[in-house]
Design an enzyme around this catalytic site. Sequence first.
Site, PDB file in Angstrom:
ATOM      1  NE  ARG A 211      -3.955  -1.832   0.996  1.00 44.79           N
ATOM      2  CZ  ARG A 211      -5.226  -1.804   1.247  1.00 44.79           C
ATOM      3  NH1 ARG A 211      -5.681  -1.097   2.236  1.00 44.79           N
ATOM      4  NH2 ARG A 211      -6.047  -2.489   0.502  1.00 44.79           N
TER       5      ARG A 211
ATOM      6  CD  GLN B 211      -3.126   5.479  -3.940  1.00 42.75           C
ATOM      7  OE1 GLN B 211      -2.783   6.396  -4.677  1.00 42.75           O
ATOM      8  NE2 GLN B 211      -3.627   5.686  -2.749  1.00 42.75           N
TER       9      GLN B 211
ATOM     10  CG  ASP C 125      -4.703  -1.962  -4.111  1.00 43.82           C
ATOM     11  OD1 ASP C 125      -5.332  -3.038  -4.149  1.00 43.82           O
ATOM     12  OD2 ASP C 125      -4.398  -1.399  -3.065  1.00 43.82           O
TER      13      ASP C 125
ATOM     14  CB  SER D   2      -8.187  -0.530  -4.016  1.00 39.78           C
ATOM     15  OG  SER D   2      -7.424  -0.543  -2.840  1.00 39.78           O
TER      16      SER D   2
ATOM     17  CE1 TYR E 200      -5.322  -4.318   3.503  1.00 44.67           C
ATOM     18  CE2 TYR E 200      -2.957  -4.125   3.253  1.00 44.67           C
ATOM     19  CZ  TYR E 200      -4.189  -4.444   2.728  1.00 44.67           C
ATOM     20  OH  TYR E 200      -4.293  -4.886   1.438  1.00 44.67           O
TER      21      TYR E 200
HETATM   22  P1  NAD Z   1      -9.878  -3.721   4.388  1.00 46.83           P
HETATM   23  O1  NAD Z   1     -10.685  -4.289   3.270  1.00 46.83           O
HETATM   24  O2  NAD Z   1      -8.668  -4.427   4.835  1.00 46.83           O
HETATM   25  O3  NAD Z   1     -10.837  -3.530   5.670  1.00 46.83           O
HETATM   26  C1  NAD Z   1     -12.043  -2.809   5.575  1.00 46.83           C
HETATM   27  C2  NAD Z   1     -12.184  -1.837   6.734  1.00 46.83           C
HETATM   28  O4  NAD Z   1     -12.520  -2.557   7.943  1.00 46.83           O
HETATM   29  C3  NAD Z   1     -10.936  -1.032   7.086  1.00 46.83           C
HETATM   30  O5  NAD Z   1     -11.224   0.345   6.938  1.00 46.83           O
HETATM   31  C4  NAD Z   1     -10.649  -1.401   8.529  1.00 46.83           C
HETATM   32  O6  NAD Z   1     -10.130  -0.313   9.287  1.00 46.83           O
HETATM   33  C5  NAD Z   1     -12.015  -1.810   9.024  1.00 46.83           C
HETATM   34  N1  NAD Z   1     -12.057  -2.622  10.264  1.00 46.83           N
HETATM   35  C6  NAD Z   1     -11.224  -3.597  10.697  1.00 46.83           C
HETATM   36  N2  NAD Z   1     -11.626  -4.076  11.905  1.00 46.83           N
HETATM   37  C7  NAD Z   1     -12.756  -3.389  12.237  1.00 46.83           C
HETATM   38  C8  NAD Z   1     -13.656  -3.424  13.350  1.00 46.83           C
HETATM   39  N3  NAD Z   1     -13.470  -4.258  14.376  1.00 46.83           N
HETATM   40  N4  NAD Z   1     -14.697  -2.560  13.343  1.00 46.83           N
HETATM   41  C9  NAD Z   1     -14.895  -1.683  12.328  1.00 46.83           C
HETATM   42  N5  NAD Z   1     -14.098  -1.612  11.255  1.00 46.83           N
HETATM   43  C10 NAD Z   1     -13.035  -2.446  11.206  1.00 46.83           C
HETATM   44  O7  NAD Z   1      -9.458  -2.208   4.090  1.00 46.83           O
HETATM   45  P2  NAD Z   1      -9.321  -1.463   2.694  1.00 46.83           P
HETATM   46  O8  NAD Z   1     -10.645  -1.090   2.206  1.00 46.83           O
HETATM   47  O9  NAD Z   1      -8.536  -2.284   1.782  1.00 46.83           O
HETATM   48  O10 NAD Z   1      -8.530  -0.108   3.043  1.00 46.83           O
HETATM   49  C11 NAD Z   1      -7.928   0.253   4.256  1.00 46.83           C
HETATM   50  C12 NAD Z   1      -7.190   1.598   4.065  1.00 46.83           C
HETATM   51  O11 NAD Z   1      -6.066   1.477   3.195  1.00 46.83           O
HETATM   52  C13 NAD Z   1      -8.037   2.690   3.462  1.00 46.83           C
HETATM   53  O12 NAD Z   1      -7.787   3.898   4.158  1.00 46.83           O
HETATM   54  C14 NAD Z   1      -7.557   2.828   2.050  1.00 46.83           C
HETATM   55  O13 NAD Z   1      -7.728   4.098   1.501  1.00 46.83           O
HETATM   56  C15 NAD Z   1      -6.085   2.507   2.224  1.00 46.83           C
HETATM   57  N6  NAD Z   1      -5.502   2.018   0.953  1.00 46.83           N
HETATM   58  C16 NAD Z   1      -4.305   2.542   0.534  1.00 46.83           C
HETATM   59  C17 NAD Z   1      -3.735   2.113  -0.674  1.00 46.83           C
HETATM   60  C18 NAD Z   1      -2.431   2.676  -1.161  1.00 46.83           C
HETATM   61  O14 NAD Z   1      -1.935   3.622  -0.604  1.00 46.83           O
HETATM   62  N7  NAD Z   1      -1.856   2.115  -2.212  1.00 46.83           N
HETATM   63  C19 NAD Z   1      -4.371   1.113  -1.411  1.00 46.83           C
HETATM   64  C20 NAD Z   1      -5.574   0.596  -0.958  1.00 46.83           C
HETATM   65  C21 NAD Z   1      -6.127   1.057   0.230  1.00 46.83           C
END
Ligand code: NAD
Length: 391
Positions: free
Chosen positions: A126, A131, A134, A137, A233
């Site tokens: 990440r 990005q 990904d 995403s 994450y």
């Molecule tokens: P994910 O699919 O791993 O998880 C989904 C969400 O569940 C996350 O936001 C996590 O915080 C939440 N979660 C975990 N345990 C929980 C709980 N007990 N109660 C409530 N919520 C809970 O996450 P994702 O959608 O892949 O993305 C996570 C973050 O990473 C985001 O901020 C996203 O923007 C970022 N991201 C960055 C990049 C990059 O920089 N290349 C790429 C993809 C995502």
Amino acid sequence: MRVGVPRETYPGETRVAMTPGAVASLEKAGIDVVVERDAGSAAGFPDDAFADKGAALGSRDDAFGADVVLQVRTLGANLDAGRADLERFGRGQVVIGFSNPLQNPEAARELAPTGVTSFSIELMPRITRAQSMDGLSSQATVAGYRAVLMAAESLPKMFPMLTTAAGTIAPARVLVVGAGVAGLQAIATARRLGAVVEAYDVRPAVKEQVQSLGAKFVELELETGEAEGAGGYAKEMDEEFLRRQRELMARVVAASDAVITTAQVQGKKAPMIVTAEMVRGMQKGSVIIDLAAEQGGNCELSRPDEEVVEHGVRILGPTNLPAAAPFHASQMYAKNLANFLALLVKDGELVIDLEDEIVDGTLVTRDGRVVCSRVLEALGEPVAAAEAAEA
Ligand code: NAD
């Protein structure tokens, strides 16, 4: 350099790893593409459209005979039907796709002896540079969108507030738990349909994003501490935290018509957030869409790809929602793969540069062995020995 695109064989999989538009960009970069006949039909991309952009059409063997094979689901993400293709792989060949590497690490062990160099899209680091590659995403965006449509279809109510001559209709109340990529798209979609939306996430950083989409961030009196780990994450929260979270969320869940859960912690079982008792506290006719059903579920009662009805509440656990919008899911995924390929192919030659964090992070098997430390750990194999052998 020849890239092959086989038809997907996982039951119900409608996506394809390449689209005609992305083929055109590869051909421009001097990469030939061979597509298995009918590979894109279910996603809305007929053979003609690929041929028009310069791709060759061929058999499954032709597609697997290429230097690089692009798939949506490689063996780890297609355990049964995927085995039939193992004999088609050869030494030095590259395969790129989803492979569920931390949930199904055994598949990497099965794939390794073919000599294939495999990359797992789930392991994309990440970082900003990655990005555009990904796939998790891009596909989560589609899943979040479709989850809301599924909730809207299942609910005996409408989503928007309506003021009509026949009376006023209150807007549906939607709760989104987990405001990552899928959750944020679910919030945006539910808002567009006119619902009143609330959302919760353990990462406090998302509060602003939730609010900017017009939803209310649910404040729970919980110490989230360092809920955000490496790469954005979420970290795994302990059982005491989850117990308190359930206790505090019960009231919000009970007041919601639709609950969409997307909470995940990469490589771990999904946190259990909605108990059977909380479901019994909801209004009859309410709906839960559990996007974490495949990882063990955020709802105690959800079952992967089944509909469970408990106390008049419908609980759905769809595991492949991106396949419900395969045209755009494939379009975004193909773009992710084309961007990744641009990193691997230099002047028409494959260059596996392990100094590159993206290449190194996603590489799973090479030269007959599993080489990814995260996958080796998941297999319970000594990581240090493998790294020493690699050096
Ligand atoms: P994910 O699919 O791993 O998880 C989904 C969400 O569940 C996350 O936001 C996590 O915080 C939440 N979660 C975990 N345990 C929980 C709980 N007990 N109660 C409530 N919520 C809970 O996450 P994702 O959608 O892949 O993305 C996570 C973050 O990473 C985001 O901020 C996203 O923007 C970022 N991201 C960055 C990049 C990059 O920089 N290349 C790429 C993809 C995502």
